[in-house]
Every structure is written in C-alpha cells, then in structure tokens.
Design a protein around this motif. Structure first.
Motif, PDB file in Angstrom:
ATOM      1  N   ARG A 126      45.244  31.530  24.532  1.00  0.00           N
ATOM      2  CA  ARG A 126      44.101  31.756  25.419  1.00  0.00           C
ATOM      3  C   ARG A 126      42.902  31.066  24.808  1.00  0.00           C
ATOM      4  O   ARG A 126      42.587  31.293  23.639  1.00  0.00           O
ATOM      5  CB  ARG A 126      43.804  33.243  25.549  1.00  0.00           C
ATOM      6  CG  ARG A 126      44.899  34.010  26.236  1.00  0.00           C
ATOM      7  CD  ARG A 126      44.706  35.498  26.198  1.00  0.00           C
ATOM      8  NE  ARG A 126      43.395  35.927  26.621  1.00  0.00           N
ATOM      9  CZ  ARG A 126      42.791  37.015  26.165  1.00  0.00           C
ATOM     10  NH1 ARG A 126      43.373  37.759  25.267  1.00  0.00           N
ATOM     11  NH2 ARG A 126      41.610  37.359  26.607  1.00  0.00           N
ATOM     12  N   PRO A 140      41.895  38.291  33.706  1.00  0.00           N
ATOM     13  CA  PRO A 140      40.599  38.937  33.969  1.00  0.00           C
ATOM     14  C   PRO A 140      39.607  37.978  34.644  1.00  0.00           C
ATOM     15  O   PRO A 140      39.662  36.763  34.439  1.00  0.00           O
ATOM     16  CB  PRO A 140      40.101  39.334  32.576  1.00  0.00           C
ATOM     17  CG  PRO A 140      41.313  39.340  31.710  1.00  0.00           C
ATOM     18  CD  PRO A 140      42.262  38.335  32.293  1.00  0.00           C
ATOM     19  N   ALA A 141      38.704  38.546  35.424  1.00  0.00           N
ATOM     20  CA  ALA A 141      37.751  37.758  36.215  1.00  0.00           C
ATOM     21  C   ALA A 141      36.939  36.787  35.362  1.00  0.00           C
ATOM     22  O   ALA A 141      36.723  35.633  35.767  1.00  0.00           O
ATOM     23  CB  ALA A 141      36.829  38.688  36.992  1.00  0.00           C
ATOM     24  N   HIS A 142      36.483  37.221  34.179  1.00  0.00           N
ATOM     25  CA  HIS A 142      35.670  36.329  33.348  1.00  0.00           C
ATOM     26  C   HIS A 142      36.472  35.113  32.872  1.00  0.00           C
ATOM     27  O   HIS A 142      35.928  34.027  32.732  1.00  0.00           O
ATOM     28  CB  HIS A 142      35.034  37.083  32.177  1.00  0.00           C
ATOM     29  CG  HIS A 142      36.002  37.555  31.149  1.00  0.00           C
ATOM     30  ND1 HIS A 142      36.786  38.680  31.318  1.00  0.00           N
ATOM     31  CD2 HIS A 142      36.328  37.057  29.932  1.00  0.00           C
ATOM     32  CE1 HIS A 142      37.544  38.850  30.258  1.00  0.00           C
ATOM     33  NE2 HIS A 142      37.294  37.883  29.396  1.00  0.00           N
ATOM     34  N   GLU A 143      37.760  35.293  32.631  1.00  0.00           N
ATOM     35  CA  GLU A 143      38.596  34.154  32.238  1.00  0.00           C
ATOM     36  C   GLU A 143      38.878  33.256  33.434  1.00  0.00           C
ATOM     37  O   GLU A 143      38.990  32.043  33.283  1.00  0.00           O
ATOM     38  CB  GLU A 143      39.891  34.643  31.607  1.00  0.00           C
ATOM     39  CG  GLU A 143      39.678  35.272  30.246  1.00  0.00           C
ATOM     40  CD  GLU A 143      40.978  35.722  29.599  1.00  0.00           C
ATOM     41  OE1 GLU A 143      42.039  35.130  29.889  1.00  0.00           O
ATOM     42  OE2 GLU A 143      40.926  36.663  28.795  1.00  0.00           O
ATOM     43  N   GLN A 144      38.995  33.846  34.620  1.00  0.00           N
ATOM     44  CA  GLN A 144      39.199  33.048  35.826  1.00  0.00           C
ATOM     45  C   GLN A 144      38.048  32.068  36.013  1.00  0.00           C
ATOM     46  O   GLN A 144      38.270  30.896  36.346  1.00  0.00           O
ATOM     47  CB  GLN A 144      39.309  33.948  37.062  1.00  0.00           C
ATOM     48  CG  GLN A 144      40.555  34.779  37.121  1.00  0.00           C
ATOM     49  CD  GLN A 144      40.579  35.661  38.342  1.00  0.00           C
ATOM     50  OE1 GLN A 144      40.028  35.325  39.377  1.00  0.00           O
ATOM     51  NE2 GLN A 144      41.223  36.810  38.218  1.00  0.00           N
ATOM     52  N   LEU A 145      36.820  32.548  35.797  1.00  0.00           N
ATOM     53  CA  LEU A 145      35.645  31.680  35.948  1.00  0.00           C
ATOM     54  C   LEU A 145      35.711  30.497  34.996  1.00  0.00           C
ATOM     55  O   LEU A 145      35.446  29.356  35.385  1.00  0.00           O
ATOM     56  CB  LEU A 145      34.362  32.481  35.712  1.00  0.00           C
ATOM     57  CG  LEU A 145      34.004  33.510  36.770  1.00  0.00           C
ATOM     58  CD1 LEU A 145      32.821  34.360  36.325  1.00  0.00           C
ATOM     59  CD2 LEU A 145      33.701  32.816  38.089  1.00  0.00           C
ATOM     60  N   LEU A 146      36.061  30.769  33.758  1.00  0.00           N
ATOM     61  CA  LEU A 146      36.164  29.699  32.770  1.00  0.00           C
ATOM     62  C   LEU A 146      37.241  28.698  33.171  1.00  0.00           C
ATOM     63  O   LEU A 146      37.020  27.483  33.151  1.00  0.00           O
ATOM     64  CB  LEU A 146      36.471  30.282  31.386  1.00  0.00           C
ATOM     65  CG  LEU A 146      36.742  29.260  30.276  1.00  0.00           C
ATOM     66  CD1 LEU A 146      35.495  28.435  30.009  1.00  0.00           C
ATOM     67  CD2 LEU A 146      37.198  29.958  29.022  1.00  0.00           C
ATOM     68  N   SER A 181      36.130  26.579  36.050  1.00  0.00           N
ATOM     69  CA  SER A 181      35.122  25.583  35.652  1.00  0.00           C
ATOM     70  C   SER A 181      35.770  24.409  34.922  1.00  0.00           C
ATOM     71  O   SER A 181      35.269  23.286  34.973  1.00  0.00           O
ATOM     72  CB  SER A 181      34.037  26.224  34.784  1.00  0.00           C
ATOM     73  OG  SER A 181      34.530  26.517  33.492  1.00  0.00           O
TER      74      SER A 181
END
Length: 164
Positions: free
Chosen positions: A56, A128-134, A137
């Motif tokens: 990750r 998790p949502a925060h990892e999805q954003l990364l 991007s």
C-alpha cells in the motif's frame, strides 16, 4: 515437513494468494498451512516459510514488517520465500520489480530463497475512502489483476527450495 504460508492483507487479495500457494504446495506433496500474520503464527514451528504482504502506497504492511522482525531468527534458520501482492505488479513496465520489496530486502538481514511480486487487485469497494482519493489522483488502474494459475506455478517452482 510443514510449510507456513503467512500473509498480511489489507483488502483480502494477499490472503487469496497465500491460500493458492498453500494449496499448490500441498499438491506437490508438502504439508502447508496458510495463516494470517495478525494471528502471530510461529514460523519456528515449521520447516519452511513463505511469507507475503500487501503493498500500500509503496510500503509493505506494517504488521508484516513487525512480524518478520520479531521472528527474524526463526525465519533465518529455515528456507524462507517472500512475496508481495499489489495491483501494480501487473504493470509490464515494472518488469517484476516492487520498490516496497526492494526497500524491505535492503533493510532486513533475511535472505529469502525466492521472491516474487504477484498481482493483486485494486477494488474501490474494498479500499478506504481516503485511499480511493489518492489512487484516483494517481490514475491507478482498477480491477482484479490476480493470476492464480501463475501464483500456483510459482509455488510449485519454489517447492524444491523449501525442502532445504
């Protein structure tokens, strides 16, 4: 002879690879058991170890690194193979390389008899949502990139190395 196939997973892909490896080793006559590193399996109770970690953000799972550090003596005393699981392992441009694995090998005294970077999955419903954003991007491709036949073939290939 018993082979421990220990794994640290984030979304479950590494577990499926570990189970595939264990089944393939059983298929060539070894007794193999898959175990989650979260349960702190004892590598010293086995004749050989195959250990794997999810990757990750270009890092191995922290639980995997701690487990290998805690059990370094037992891992050094028996045949030890290492695999990683990441969506990026399916990228031909990487040529089988994984920065996280390279960094781990440079920092550990352990010398595996074999290593492999195995493709996993990037499934947003398991991240998790925060990892999805990364990942969005970075324009990370999504999907299930696992190749269980290739994973089993690798296990058969390393079986003689695990017999010591």
């Amino acid at each position: 002879m018993t082979v421990l196939v220990a794994y640290a997973t984030h979304s479950g892909a590494t577990r499926t690879l570990a189970e595939t490896i264990a089944e393939a080793l059983v298929g060539v006559g070894l007794h193999a058991v898959a175990a989650d590193i979260a349960d702190d399996p004892d590598p010293g109770a086995h004749s050989a170890v195959v250990a794997g970690s999810a990757v990750r953000a270009e890092s191995l799972e922290k639980s995997f690194v701690r487990w290998t550090q805690r059990h370094a003596d037992a891992l050094a005393a028996a045949p030890f193979a290492l695999f990683t699981c990441s969506g990026s392992a399916s990228d031909p441009a990487k040529k089988g390389r994984q920065k996280a694995l390279d960094r781990f090998l440079a920092q550990t005294p352990l010398t595996p008899v074999a290593t492999r970077n195995l493709p996993g999955w990037v499934l947003f419903d398991r991240i998790p949502a925060h990892e999805q954003l990364l990942l969005r991007s970075m324009r990370t491709p999504t999907g299930d990139f696992r190749d269980l036949d290739a994973t089993a073939a690798w296990a058969v290939e390393i079986a003689p190395l695990l017999r010591g």
